[in-house]
Design a protein around this motif. Structure first.
Motif: not given
Length: 354
Positions: A75, A77, A105, A107, A317, A321-323
């Motif tokens: 991921a 961030a 993902p 975020l 994450l 939660q993620q975009d």
């Protein structure tokens, strides 16, 4: 989970790799201080352009340092706010493009949550809950932290942030940019018995701050001395000591009140001003007698950095939660208390009661 963190909110480009099992693997930072020094402050357009030049080489640097490839990432961030909109856009664009290409993902992380959680990078991190003093050039806030994302604002500056007051006072003393660290250094040569500056809003209840009046008091002191003769180096040092002592004392008084109000025994200080050694020493000395502990990040993680963004992103994450698929709006202004509370599956530090 291996997370790449990207920080580009203002005038420092920070990249880091954080592994949720092994901790921080690599980090790199490029500061734009020399670029902006000639202007006496950050020029937003120049900051954005320099981020564009530095981001990709720094990505390569941290990947090489950690002996990882982009394909190893789980991921990404990045800082989504608060900050300068152009600077935020550079980091967000790179993060989203990489995440799309790697099919992982991404975020957007709150910059101040990164600062708040930075002490969790240390070998002995604070457990939840705690009181956090976020003190930087743009923010001075006391936050009640019950858990990851569960934040309640206890008090904040009604005008200038503490770091902003440091920088403006340094400018009055012709100390150049960045002013805060230079003023703190000059204060080491100051005499403690020459000036007695006020402690704003400490003679009334509440946890809000105000540093504008202290700045004005400093200006009056400077002008009075200048009306008699040119400021000497000792004059500047004495003023710097008195100003810093007033800020440190004010912050300490409010922190004591916040701990008493919440009943907590742990205080976290984070943000650029948390690197101030006088503040650290005063808080430790004062709160130790009350049975309270003080936690803060290592000096290199007090200012803006990618490590804090990678950590904050990794914790969120892990909590799911993620975009969304569409690029979420970047937020130059973004209250910390608007973040959703999340309970991470793994958190550095024990979740013990204060």
């Amino acid at each position: 989970m291996l997370v790449l963190g990207i920080e580009s909110s203002c005038d420092e480009t920070g990249l880091a790799l954080y592994d949720t099992d092994k901790g921080l693997l690599a980090d790199a930072l490029f500061s734009q201080v020399e670029l902006h020094e000639v202007y006496g402050g950050v020029v937003p357009e120049l900051a954005s352009r320099d981020h564009l030049r530095r981001l990709t080489p720094l990505v390569r640097q941290v990947m090489k340092q950690a002996e990882k490839s982009l394909q190893d990432l789980d991921a990404i961030a990045y800082t989504a706010g608060p900050g300068l909109i152009g600077a935020l856009l550079t980091g967000a664009s790179l993060a989203r493009a990489l995440a799309f290409a790697l099919e992982i993902p991404a975020l957007g992380v709150h910059h101040m949550e990164g600062h708040l959680l930075a002490p969790l990078l240390e070998a002995q991190p604070p457990g939840f809950p705690f009181v956090a003093l976020l003190v930087s050039g743009g923010h001075t806030q006391l936050i009640q932290v019950k858990a990851l994302g569960d934040y309640q604002l206890l008090g904040e500056s009604v005008d200038d942030a503490a770091g902003e007051a440091f920088d403006k006072t340094a400018k009055l003393l012709d100390l150049g940019y960045p002013g805060g660290p230079r003023l703190a250094k000059l204060a080491e040569a100051g005499r403690p018995d020459r000036f007695d500056f006020p402690r704003p809003m400490t003679n009334r209840p509440g946890l809000d701050f105000s540093f504008s009046g202290l700045k004005t008091h400093t200006l009056t002191c400077v002008r009075q001395l200048q009306s008699q003769a040119e400021l000497s180096e000792q004059d500047r040092a004495d003023i710097a000591w008195a100003f810093q002592d007033a800020v440190v004392d004010t912050l300490t008084i409010k922190c004591k009140r916040a701990l008493k109000q919440t009943g907590y025994k742990r205080l976290v200080i984070a943000g650029g001003v948390s690197a101030n050694l006088a503040l650290r020493e005063r808080l430790e000395k004062t709160l130790k007698g009350q049975g309270a502990e003080v936690f803060y990040p290592a000096l290199q993680y007090c200012t803006d950095n990618g490590a804090m963004i990678a950590l904050a992103g990794a914790l969120r994450l892990q909590a799911g939660q993620q975009d969304s698929e569409q690029l979420p709006p970047l937020r130059p202004r973004w209250p910390l208390v608007e973040l959703p509370p999340l309970k991470a599956t793994t958190q550095p530090g024990e979740n013990e009661h204060a």
